[in-house]
Scaffold this motif. Structure first.
Motif: not given
Length: 70
Positions: A24-26, A35-39, A41-53
């Motif tokens: 549902c999030g995706g 955009d996954v490269k912008q906040d 969403l980016r900061s949330w992904l990094e807090s979940q342990g995922l790396r944004v290249e």
């Protein structure tokens, strides 16, 4: 053709039922065109342990390039 569409929908439902929150999030981020490269969403992904290249440097790209032939 109907069988193929039904199989594809079956796979979507399997994914949804096995991981409803990430699915549902995706789906929601796609609808909102986030955009996954912008906040944020980016900061949330990094807090979940995922790396944004990061994208490659803009000096040279791996895509099509123009050349001139004499």
């Amino acid at each position: 053709m109907v069988g193929v569409a039904a199989m594809e929908m079956n796979e979507v439902w399997k994914t949804f039922l096995s991981n409803p929150v990430p699915f549902c999030g995706g789906f929601l981020s796609g609808l909102l065109r986030l955009d996954v490269k912008q906040d944020p969403l980016r900061s949330w992904l990094e807090s979940q342990g995922l790396r944004v290249e990061e994208p490659p440097p803009s000096g040279r790209s791996n895509g099509p390039q123009s050349i001139s032939i004499e």
